[in-house]
Design a protein around this motif. Structure first.
Motif, PDB file in Angstrom:
ATOM      1  N   GLU A 293      -5.831   2.722  -8.391  1.00 21.92           N
ATOM      2  CA  GLU A 293      -4.887   3.482  -7.566  1.00 21.92           C
ATOM      3  C   GLU A 293      -5.618   4.355  -6.542  1.00 21.92           C
ATOM      4  O   GLU A 293      -5.191   4.472  -5.387  1.00 21.92           O
ATOM      5  N   TYR A 294      -6.720   4.985  -6.982  1.00 19.35           N
ATOM      6  CA  TYR A 294      -7.466   5.860  -6.081  1.00 19.35           C
ATOM      7  C   TYR A 294      -8.180   5.058  -4.992  1.00 19.35           C
ATOM      8  O   TYR A 294      -8.225   5.465  -3.828  1.00 19.35           O
ATOM      9  N   VAL A 295      -8.750   3.928  -5.393  1.00 18.23           N
ATOM     10  CA  VAL A 295      -9.461   3.107  -4.403  1.00 18.23           C
ATOM     11  C   VAL A 295      -8.460   2.548  -3.386  1.00 18.23           C
ATOM     12  O   VAL A 295      -8.717   2.551  -2.176  1.00 18.23           O
ATOM     13  N   ALA A 296      -7.308   2.085  -3.878  1.00 14.17           N
ATOM     14  CA  ALA A 296      -6.283   1.536  -2.978  1.00 14.17           C
ATOM     15  C   ALA A 296      -5.805   2.596  -1.986  1.00 14.17           C
ATOM     16  O   ALA A 296      -5.614   2.313  -0.797  1.00 14.17           O
ATOM     17  N   LYS A 297      -5.628   3.838  -2.462  1.00 15.55           N
ATOM     18  CA  LYS A 297      -5.200   4.915  -1.566  1.00 15.55           C
ATOM     19  C   LYS A 297      -6.241   5.163  -0.481  1.00 15.55           C
ATOM     20  O   LYS A 297      -5.917   5.384   0.686  1.00 15.55           O
ATOM     21  N   MET A 298      -7.518   5.096  -0.865  1.00 13.81           N
ATOM     22  CA  MET A 298      -8.598   5.262   0.109  1.00 13.81           C
ATOM     23  C   MET A 298      -8.534   4.178   1.173  1.00 13.81           C
ATOM     24  O   MET A 298      -8.660   4.450   2.374  1.00 13.81           O
ATOM     25  N   MET A 299      -8.318   2.925   0.743  1.00  7.48           N
ATOM     26  CA  MET A 299      -8.242   1.805   1.688  1.00  7.48           C
ATOM     27  C   MET A 299      -7.050   1.979   2.634  1.00  7.48           C
ATOM     28  O   MET A 299      -7.142   1.709   3.836  1.00  7.48           O
ATOM     29  N   LYS A 300      -5.925   2.422   2.080  1.00  4.67           N
ATOM     30  CA  LYS A 300      -4.730   2.631   2.907  1.00  4.67           C
ATOM     31  C   LYS A 300      -4.990   3.688   3.971  1.00  4.67           C
ATOM     32  O   LYS A 300      -4.622   3.526   5.131  1.00  4.67           O
ATOM     33  N   ASN A 301      -5.627   4.793   3.560  1.00  9.92           N
ATOM     34  CA  ASN A 301      -5.923   5.851   4.530  1.00  9.92           C
ATOM     35  C   ASN A 301      -6.812   5.335   5.663  1.00  9.92           C
ATOM     36  O   ASN A 301      -6.621   5.689   6.828  1.00  9.92           O
ATOM     37  N   TYR A 302      -7.768   4.476   5.334  1.00 10.07           N
ATOM     38  CA  TYR A 302      -8.633   3.910   6.373  1.00 10.07           C
ATOM     39  C   TYR A 302      -7.822   3.108   7.392  1.00 10.07           C
ATOM     40  O   TYR A 302      -8.045   3.216   8.604  1.00 10.07           O
ATOM     41  N   VAL A 303      -6.881   2.286   6.924  1.00 11.95           N
ATOM     42  CA  VAL A 303      -6.140   1.447   7.881  1.00 11.95           C
ATOM     43  C   VAL A 303      -5.087   2.257   8.639  1.00 11.95           C
ATOM     44  O   VAL A 303      -4.791   1.956   9.797  1.00 11.95           O
ATOM     45  N   TYR A 304      -4.519   3.307   7.998  1.00 14.23           N
ATOM     46  CA  TYR A 304      -3.576   4.162   8.718  1.00 14.23           C
ATOM     47  C   TYR A 304      -4.252   4.806   9.928  1.00 14.23           C
ATOM     48  O   TYR A 304      -3.631   5.034  10.964  1.00 14.23           O
ATOM     49  N   LEU A 305      -5.536   5.122   9.760  1.00 14.43           N
ATOM     50  CA  LEU A 305      -6.270   5.839  10.804  1.00 14.43           C
ATOM     51  C   LEU A 305      -6.955   4.911  11.791  1.00 14.43           C
ATOM     52  O   LEU A 305      -7.545   5.371  12.769  1.00 14.43           O
ATOM     53  N   ASN A 306      -6.916   3.607  11.499  1.00 14.96           N
ATOM     54  CA  ASN A 306      -7.598   2.635  12.365  1.00 14.96           C
ATOM     55  C   ASN A 306      -6.711   1.413  12.571  1.00 14.96           C
ATOM     56  O   ASN A 306      -6.922   0.362  11.961  1.00 14.96           O
ATOM     57  N   ARG A 307      -5.688   1.582  13.396  1.00 11.42           N
ATOM     58  CA  ARG A 307      -4.778   0.459  13.648  1.00 11.42           C
ATOM     59  C   ARG A 307      -5.552  -0.719  14.240  1.00 11.42           C
ATOM     60  O   ARG A 307      -6.392  -0.526  15.117  1.00 11.42           O
TER      61      ARG A 307
ATOM     62  N   LYS B 153       2.558   7.288  10.672  1.00 10.56           N
ATOM     63  CA  LYS B 153       3.957   7.075  10.283  1.00 10.56           C
ATOM     64  C   LYS B 153       4.014   6.246   9.000  1.00 10.56           C
ATOM     65  O   LYS B 153       4.798   6.515   8.097  1.00 10.56           O
ATOM     66  N   ASP B 154       3.163   5.223   8.930  1.00  6.27           N
ATOM     67  CA  ASP B 154       3.099   4.404   7.716  1.00  6.27           C
ATOM     68  C   ASP B 154       2.622   5.228   6.524  1.00  6.27           C
ATOM     69  O   ASP B 154       3.070   5.039   5.395  1.00  6.27           O
ATOM     70  N   LEU B 155       1.708   6.160   6.782  1.00  4.61           N
ATOM     71  CA  LEU B 155       1.214   7.012   5.700  1.00  4.61           C
ATOM     72  C   LEU B 155       2.353   7.841   5.102  1.00  4.61           C
ATOM     73  O   LEU B 155       2.507   7.926   3.886  1.00  4.61           O
ATOM     74  N   LEU B 156       3.174   8.455   5.965  1.00  2.00           N
ATOM     75  CA  LEU B 156       4.295   9.253   5.456  1.00  2.00           C
ATOM     76  C   LEU B 156       5.324   8.378   4.759  1.00  2.00           C
ATOM     77  O   LEU B 156       5.904   8.776   3.741  1.00  2.00           O
ATOM     78  N   ASP B 157       5.568   7.180   5.304  1.00  3.18           N
ATOM     79  CA  ASP B 157       6.497   6.257   4.644  1.00  3.18           C
ATOM     80  C   ASP B 157       6.022   5.908   3.237  1.00  3.18           C
ATOM     81  O   ASP B 157       6.820   5.698   2.327  1.00  3.18           O
ATOM     82  N   GLU B 158       4.702   5.856   3.062  1.00  5.16           N
ATOM     83  CA  GLU B 158       4.119   5.561   1.750  1.00  5.16           C
ATOM     84  C   GLU B 158       4.312   6.727   0.783  1.00  5.16           C
ATOM     85  O   GLU B 158       4.443   6.543  -0.417  1.00  5.16           O
ATOM     86  N   ASN B 159       4.339   7.949   1.331  1.00  9.11           N
ATOM     87  CA  ASN B 159       4.350   9.145   0.487  1.00  9.11           C
ATOM     88  C   ASN B 159       5.721   9.759   0.253  1.00  9.11           C
ATOM     89  O   ASN B 159       5.857  10.626  -0.613  1.00  9.11           O
ATOM     90  N   ILE B 160       6.719   9.352   1.010  1.00 10.05           N
ATOM     91  CA  ILE B 160       8.050   9.915   0.803  1.00 10.05           C
ATOM     92  C   ILE B 160       9.094   8.813   0.957  1.00 10.05           C
ATOM     93  O   ILE B 160       9.071   8.052   1.924  1.00 10.05           O
ATOM     94  N   LYS B 161       9.972   8.730  -0.017  1.00  9.12           N
ATOM     95  CA  LYS B 161      11.006   7.695  -0.004  1.00  9.12           C
ATOM     96  C   LYS B 161      12.022   7.956   1.115  1.00  9.12           C
ATOM     97  O   LYS B 161      12.245   9.089   1.527  1.00  9.12           O
ATOM     98  N   GLU B 162      12.643   6.874   1.579  1.00  4.73           N
ATOM     99  CA  GLU B 162      13.595   6.965   2.689  1.00  4.73           C
ATOM    100  C   GLU B 162      14.740   7.923   2.364  1.00  4.73           C
ATOM    101  O   GLU B 162      15.144   8.744   3.181  1.00  4.73           O
TER     102      GLU B 162
END
Length: 635
Positions: free
Chosen positions: A181-195, A213-222
């Motif tokens: 989970e921690y590694v996946a979150k790290m990978m997600k943060n990298y791609v959010y910051l590098n489109r 925007k994708d980062l916030l969508d990941e962290n808070i439900k609609e």
């Protein structure tokens, strides 16, 4: 006169680069840890290697990074330019060697000091680097920073780039485990910051079209968003803002040059101030800053020339200047928000109206709480003078200059016997103990008022220093240390409910843990082995042979202070409390802590795993086989 220790030339010695890193790893990768916390050193090792690949992407070389972790072996392959073949060994083993000292080539690089991969090399039992460029390849292999094999350059038909693989050294990181989970979150943060970047992690592909925007969508439900995400992009800055329907505190995700600054810094402070200033000017009302920011969920990313961080792990930005001809960080962020957020609110009056309603609601709630808050603070201040609930430590997370501040831990215990054992065996520098007098209140569905009215919650909030958010949190690890029986499990659940209800970012940011304590002690005259499971117990019995003495621990109070020191020291085992990204906090709490007793009872009966002593287990298995039926448990 007593002999004094001599101080001569023989006492002076110089350490080479790898000896210094291995002797003082905390200076380079923060706390060591076992992988139960997202800021543990084993994740910093991954980050240090990937940062170099990200810099290649930023420079326009290589749009894909492949990351694999298997059996604690990490490999990172990029398709950038590749390390110059003649410098492959130097780049990963000589301090002050690297390409990032040339500010033209890496103007806004993440890793500026050329230490990252050297630290990974020195702290790994196995380290391998391969560079491919100009149709040739070169490989070098190390162990604990020592070069053990250097291959000559060879022809290669593979795509250019760099591949680094390593295994963290068990002698420095005992009992470590990578949590996906921690590694996946790290990978997600990298791609959010590098489109435009794709990271393939263990065959799962991560990429992002919409950045923060994708980062916030990941962290808070609609369904939890009060307003649609406000997404603003400028040169060297990107911002995303929304508000939560069911969160009291502020939540920030901040980044500098692609680095996740978990401790914030000048850019995050500037954003908080600029948001308040812009909202006040838009509505022409002098609203309280806390009312404007209440329930905010936001992210900010900026790019700074030659940033100054407060530690090698780069968790807090210290720079006040953007660099070059740009204004200060504060002025840059303020000007950007003043223009772009103000324009957005004018173009979207329905969003502005919702924000104003939220501010007025926060103002009303604050007014209702003001009297009780004052009383609670006075009570907490009096209690702190003779408070037996909190046995504090000397160093805290917000002591920014303290080298081991990331090791700061608060143990929340039940009863005096358990807290007494932990208190006597803890490290007084970094470990504090908070003792509960009984079962906490079920806070589900209650308002923030209860945090101040309930003495135990109020004192816990004061001990953590989280009344106004977690920016000044006093302990990096909050550890629930309760017995592994029904009552202990219930207390865990009630405490987790408290944090989910009022301070969910404590869990989202990986600060909350459960203390894992041994179930058995297996010993003979020569050796004692503590076992955390039935499997470990059987292995210990085999190892000691003969008929070793076996003790079953039924509660924390049964474990002596001398023994407890083994379980909360270097070999501490923690289970992190994590949120499933698919789960709504409100739905989670309503199911487990609401008034739907029949449905919950049925769920527990169908999913409960009961651990039994061997004799009871054998008898129960015979009974089940005889009846050929399922084991059911009355709740």
């Amino acid at each position: 006169m007593a002999n004094q220790t001599s101080y001569t030339e023989e006492n002076i010695r110089s350490l080479d680069w790898k000896e210094h890193i291995r002797m003082r790893p905390g200076m380079y990768i923060g706390k060591l840890g076992d992988g139960s916390s997202p800021d543990d050193g084993i994740y910093i090792l991954i980050k240090e290697v990937i940062d170099n690949s990200i810099d290649e992407f930023v420079m326009g070389s290589g749009k894909t990074i492949e990351v694999n972790i298997k059996n604690n072996r990490v490999s990172v392959r990029d398709f950038g330019r590749g390390i110059p073949l003649g410098k492959v060994v130097d780049v990963v083993s000589k301090m002050n060697t690297g390409g990032k000292y040339d500010s033209k080539a890496f103007k806004k690089s993440v890793g500026l000091n050329g230490v990252g991969t050297k630290a990974v090399n020195a702290l790994s039992s196995e380290f391998r680097v391969q560079s491919i460029r100009d149709g040739k390849t070169k490989v070098a292999e190390f162990s604990a920073g020592e070069l053990i094999n250097e291959e000559a350059e060879q022809a290669s038909s593979s795509r250019k780039g760099t591949k680094i693989s390593f295994v963290p050294d068990n002698s420095i990181f005992p009992h470590y485990k990578y949590r996906q989970e921690y590694v996946a979150k790290m990978m997600k943060n990298y791609v959010y910051l590098n489109r435009g970047l794709a990271i393939i992690y263990n065959d799962e592909k991560f990429e992002s079209e919409n950045g923060l925007k994708d980062l916030l969508d990941e962290n808070i439900k609609e369904e939890e968003k009060l307003i649609p995400i406000i997404h603003l992009i400028g040169e060297d800055i990107e911002v995303a803002i929304t508000y939560s329907n069911n969160q009291y505190s502020e939540e920030y995700h901040s980044f500098v040059n692609g680095q996740h600054t978990t401790q914030g810094g000048t850019h995050q402070n500037a954003f908080r101030e600029a948001l308040v200033k812009t909202i006040r000017e838009f509505f022409n009302k002098n609203y309280e800053a806390s009312d404007i920011r209440k329930s905010i969920v936001s992210a900010i990313s900026i790019k700074v020339m030659e940033p100054v961080f407060e530690s090698q792990t780069k968790t807090k930005l210290g720079s006040t200047e953007m660099g070059g001809d740009l204004p200060s960080v504060r002025a840059f962020v303020t000007d950007f928000l003043k223009q772009n957020l103000d324009n957005y609110l004018h173009r979207n009056p329905e969003v502005a109206e919702k924000i104003q309603r939220k501010i007025l609601q926060a103002e009303k709630e604050r007014s209702e709480l003001s009297g009780i808050r004052k009383l609670a603070r006075e009570r907490a201040k009096k209690a702190s003078l003779h408070n037996k609930k909190l046995r504090d430590c000397r160093i805290h997370l917000n002591d920014m200059k303290a080298e081991n501040r990331l090791e700061t831990t608060l143990f929340i215990t039940e009863g005096d016997s358990a807290s007494g054992s932990i208190t006597k065996s803890r490290s007084v520098n970094t470990q504090a103990v908070f003792s509960l007098k009984g079962k906490p209140l079920n806070s589900y569905g209650l308002t923030k008022k209860i945090v101040y009215e309930n003495e135990e919650f109020n004192l816990l909030q004061a001990a953590l220093n989280i009344e106004d958010g977690i920016e000044n949190l006093r302990y990096n690890n909050i550890v629930i240390a309760t017995d592994a029986d029904v009552d202990g499990m219930h207390i865990r659940l009630l405490l987790i409910t408290f944090f989910l209800q009022f301070f969910p970012e404590i869990i989202k940011e990986g600060h909350l843990h459960i203390l894992d304590t041994p179930l058995f002690r297996v010993r003979d005259k020569k050796e004692t082995i503590y076992c955390y499971s039935e499997t470990e117990k059987q292995e210990a019995i085999k190892k000691l042979r003969g008929k070793p003495e076996i003790t079953r621990f039924k509660g924390l109070g049964e474990i002596s202070p001398n023994e407890f020191s083994h379980f909360i020291g270097d070999d501490i085992r923690l289970d992190p409390v994590m949120l499933d990204k698919e789960t709504s906090i409100d739905k989670l709490l309503s199911f487990y802590m609401g008034k739907n007793t029949p449905q919950r009872q049925k769920f527990i009966i169908n999913n409960l795993k009961v651990e039994l002593d061997l004799v009871e287990k054998e008898e129960k298995e015979k009974e089940i086989m005889a009846k050929n039926d399922l084991l059911t448990t009355n709740i």
